[in-house]
Design an enzyme around this catalytic site. Structure first.
Site, short mmCIF file in Angstrom:
data_model
loop_
_atom_site.label_atom_id
_atom_site.label_comp_id
_atom_site.label_asym_id
_atom_site.label_seq_id
_atom_site.Cartn_x
_atom_site.Cartn_y
_atom_site.Cartn_z
N ARG A 190 -3.09 21.68 -14.25
CA ARG A 190 -2.09 20.69 -14.70
C ARG A 190 -2.41 20.12 -16.07
O ARG A 190 -1.52 19.69 -16.80
CB ARG A 190 -1.94 19.57 -13.66
CG ARG A 190 -0.83 18.61 -14.02
CD ARG A 190 -0.45 17.70 -12.86
NE ARG A 190 0.58 16.76 -13.26
CZ ARG A 190 1.23 15.97 -12.43
NH1 ARG A 190 0.96 15.99 -11.14
NH2 ARG A 190 2.17 15.14 -12.88
N HIS A 202 -0.82 16.04 -26.41
CA HIS A 202 -0.85 14.65 -25.96
C HIS A 202 -2.09 13.87 -26.40
O HIS A 202 -2.06 12.64 -26.40
CB HIS A 202 -0.70 14.58 -24.44
CG HIS A 202 0.72 14.75 -23.98
ND1 HIS A 202 1.46 15.88 -24.26
CD2 HIS A 202 1.55 13.92 -23.28
CE1 HIS A 202 2.67 15.74 -23.72
NE2 HIS A 202 2.75 14.56 -23.14
N GLU A 212 -4.37 17.20 -11.16
CA GLU A 212 -4.90 17.53 -12.48
C GLU A 212 -6.42 17.74 -12.47
O GLU A 212 -7.15 17.16 -13.27
CB GLU A 212 -4.52 16.43 -13.48
CG GLU A 212 -4.58 16.93 -14.91
CD GLU A 212 -4.00 15.93 -15.91
OE1 GLU A 212 -2.81 15.63 -15.81
OE2 GLU A 212 -4.75 15.48 -16.77
N HIS A 237 7.71 8.51 -27.27
CA HIS A 237 6.65 9.38 -26.76
C HIS A 237 6.90 10.84 -27.19
O HIS A 237 5.99 11.51 -27.69
CB HIS A 237 6.59 9.28 -25.23
CG HIS A 237 5.63 10.24 -24.59
ND1 HIS A 237 4.28 10.16 -24.76
CD2 HIS A 237 5.85 11.33 -23.80
CE1 HIS A 237 3.68 11.15 -24.10
NE2 HIS A 237 4.62 11.87 -23.51
N GLU A 267 9.20 17.70 -25.14
CA GLU A 267 8.45 18.09 -23.93
C GLU A 267 8.90 19.46 -23.44
O GLU A 267 8.11 20.23 -22.89
CB GLU A 267 8.62 17.04 -22.81
CG GLU A 267 7.98 15.68 -23.11
CD GLU A 267 6.44 15.65 -22.94
OE1 GLU A 267 5.81 16.73 -22.78
OE2 GLU A 267 5.88 14.54 -23.00
N ASN A 270 -0.91 18.61 -20.96
CA ASN A 270 -1.31 17.59 -21.94
C ASN A 270 -1.41 18.16 -23.35
O ASN A 270 -1.89 17.48 -24.26
CB ASN A 270 -2.66 16.98 -21.53
CG ASN A 270 -2.56 16.22 -20.23
OD1 ASN A 270 -1.54 15.59 -19.96
ND2 ASN A 270 -3.58 16.30 -19.40
N HIS A 301 -0.92 10.41 -27.77
CA HIS A 301 -1.26 9.10 -27.20
C HIS A 301 -1.94 8.22 -28.24
O HIS A 301 -1.70 7.01 -28.30
CB HIS A 301 -2.15 9.26 -25.96
CG HIS A 301 -1.40 9.73 -24.75
ND1 HIS A 301 -2.01 10.21 -23.62
CD2 HIS A 301 -0.06 9.80 -24.50
CE1 HIS A 301 -1.09 10.54 -22.72
NE2 HIS A 301 0.10 10.30 -23.24
N LYS A 342 3.11 11.45 -11.33
CA LYS A 342 2.24 10.58 -12.14
C LYS A 342 2.94 9.24 -12.31
O LYS A 342 4.10 9.19 -12.76
CB LYS A 342 1.99 11.20 -13.52
CG LYS A 342 0.85 12.21 -13.52
CD LYS A 342 0.46 12.58 -14.93
CE LYS A 342 -0.62 13.64 -14.93
NZ LYS A 342 -0.93 14.11 -16.30
N ARG A 388 0.82 -1.23 0.00
CA ARG A 388 0.00 0.00 0.00
C ARG A 388 0.85 1.26 0.00
O ARG A 388 0.40 2.33 0.41
CB ARG A 388 -0.96 0.03 1.19
CG ARG A 388 -1.95 -1.11 1.18
CD ARG A 388 -3.16 -0.80 2.05
NE ARG A 388 -4.11 -1.89 2.01
CZ ARG A 388 -4.12 -2.90 2.86
NH1 ARG A 388 -3.26 -2.95 3.85
NH2 ARG A 388 -5.00 -3.86 2.74
N LYS A 434 7.41 22.77 -14.33
CA LYS A 434 6.60 21.61 -13.92
C LYS A 434 6.28 21.69 -12.43
O LYS A 434 5.13 21.44 -12.01
CB LYS A 434 7.38 20.33 -14.25
CG LYS A 434 6.65 19.04 -13.99
CD LYS A 434 5.85 18.57 -15.16
CE LYS A 434 4.93 17.42 -14.79
NZ LYS A 434 5.42 16.11 -15.16
N1 GLY Z 1 3.39 14.89 -18.20
C1 GLY Z 1 2.33 15.73 -17.79
C2 GLY Z 1 2.09 15.72 -16.32
O1 GLY Z 1 2.87 15.18 -15.58
O2 GLY Z 1 1.10 16.25 -15.88
#
Ligand code: GLY
Length: 359
Positions: A238, A245, A234, A261, A182, A242, A249, A140, A118, A224
């Site tokens: 945040r 993206h 998010e 990516h 990025e 994206n 994706h 993330k 956990r 960031k």
């Molecule tokens: N790669 C985008 C984020 O971490 O929100």
């Protein structure tokens, strides 16, 4: 050496950036009683290149669990395998996991850390530019499903992020470029001065000049960290990260991860900027500025083969950012002026995709 803080209350942590900073791992690990094991979850290719340098900074009771490189490692099967291996090592709650590798290693090892017992503590030690400027920061973690990328995961913050730029020296030109995509995205959504800086320092960046590389990573981590501190999970801001993206994706999924990516993000930004320009939002010269930077960094401007627009649209509909049937995009009304939209039509996307279809 540079340092950037991610301010998240009791889950705050520091990002340390520069040549040789892996030496600071010992200090990070002092939070852990000396008897507790450190387990390095390492991309096998990275382990072959850099494990000796890393383990020199680790306590003697450390163990290494390598996994095969590539996006396919981001699976629930691999999570189960690594958790079984941790259990076989009797790794307890005091264990600290080190995620050693690129974005795949960080996402996978971070998710294992989030769910094993956990939750055990983990440190991100990214070895690709993409992970250094983006993926390793912000908590993330997750793995892919057959249905799409990152569809299972958790927000789980590391104890620290240690970016030793010496580990980045062995990156291929292609992987370096993928990370720069990025960085261009961060500049486009948040910091137009960084766009100028990229252009002014392109030669030094491509030559991986140590000072410029450290500066590049620190600037990206600061962007960031600021966004994550304002919206960790998010729920709003945040999502601007994206940008590019939704298309990226979909392309990764349809091309079965044949492109990196970052390469898909570069293609995704071009398509999404075309959508913005067509709507009369992003001025064409700004889209062209971004485009020429991507080209300067040797990022792709076209798909390796023609993909059916309808298939791309269907893949976009699997994106986890969607609510209901609408597909979410982050478009630009201007530089540093991103906007989330859910009213883009299949016909609009079909038109915009033409710019990346092979000639
Ligand atoms: N790669 C985008 C984020 O971490 O929100």
């Amino acid at each position: 050496m540079r340092s950037v803080d991610v301010a998240l209350g009791e889950r705050s942590y520091s990002i340390t950036i520069g040549p040789g900073v892996a030496n600071s791992l010992r200090a990070c690990l002092q939070v852990s009683p000396s008897a507790s094991p450190v387990v390095v979850l390492a991309d096998q290719t990275v382990a072959n290149l850099h494990l000796a340098a890393l383990t020199a900074s680790l306590p003697p009771n450390s163990a290494v669990l390598p996994f095969a490189p590539g996006e396919t490692a981001k699976s629930l099967t691999m999570v189960e395998h690594l958790c079984e291996r941790l259990a076989a090592l009797h790794a307890g709650r005091q264990t600290v996991i080190l995620a050693f590798g690129g974005g795949v290693a960080g996402d996978l090892a971070g998710f294992v850390a989030a769910v094993y017992l956990r939750g055990v503590r983990f440190i991100q030690v990214p070895t690709t530019l993409l992970a250094a400027v983006d993926a390793a920061v912000g908590g993330k973690t997750g793995v892919n499903l057959a249905a799409g990328k990152n569809l299972v995961g958790a927000f789980y913050q590391p104890l620290a992020v240690v970016i030793d730029t010496d580990f980045l020296k062995t990156l291929s030109k292609r992987d370096c470029a993928a990370g720069l995509a990025e960085s261009v995205k961060h500049a486009a959504v948040r910091d137009p001065a960084l766009l100028t800086w990229h252009a002014d320092h392109a030669d030094a960046i491509l030559a991986r000049d140590s000072d410029n590389f450290t500066e590049l990573i620190a600037r990206n981590c600061a962007i960031k960290a600021d966004v994550v501190a304002r919206d960790e999970r998010e729920t709003g801001l945040r999502a601007i990260l994206n940008h590019g993206h939704t298309i990226a994706h979909a392309l990764e999924h349809l091309l079965n991860y044949e492109l990196r990516h970052g390469e898909c993000v570069a293609l995704g930004m071009q398509v999404e900027n075309e959508l913005s320009c067509t709507r009369g939002w992003l001025p064409r010269p700004d889209a062209e500025r971004i485009q020429s930077l991507l080209q300067r960094f040797d990022l792709p401007t076209h798909l390796p083969r023609r993909l059916a627009p309808a298939d791309i649209w269907t893949a976009c509909q699997m994106d986890k950012k969607n609510r209901g049937a609408a597909v979410n995009f982050v478009l630009l009304r201007g530089l540093a002026d991103p906007v989330r939209v859910a009213d883009v039509t299949a016909a609009e996307v079909e038109r915009a995709l033409e710019i990346i279809q092979p000639p």
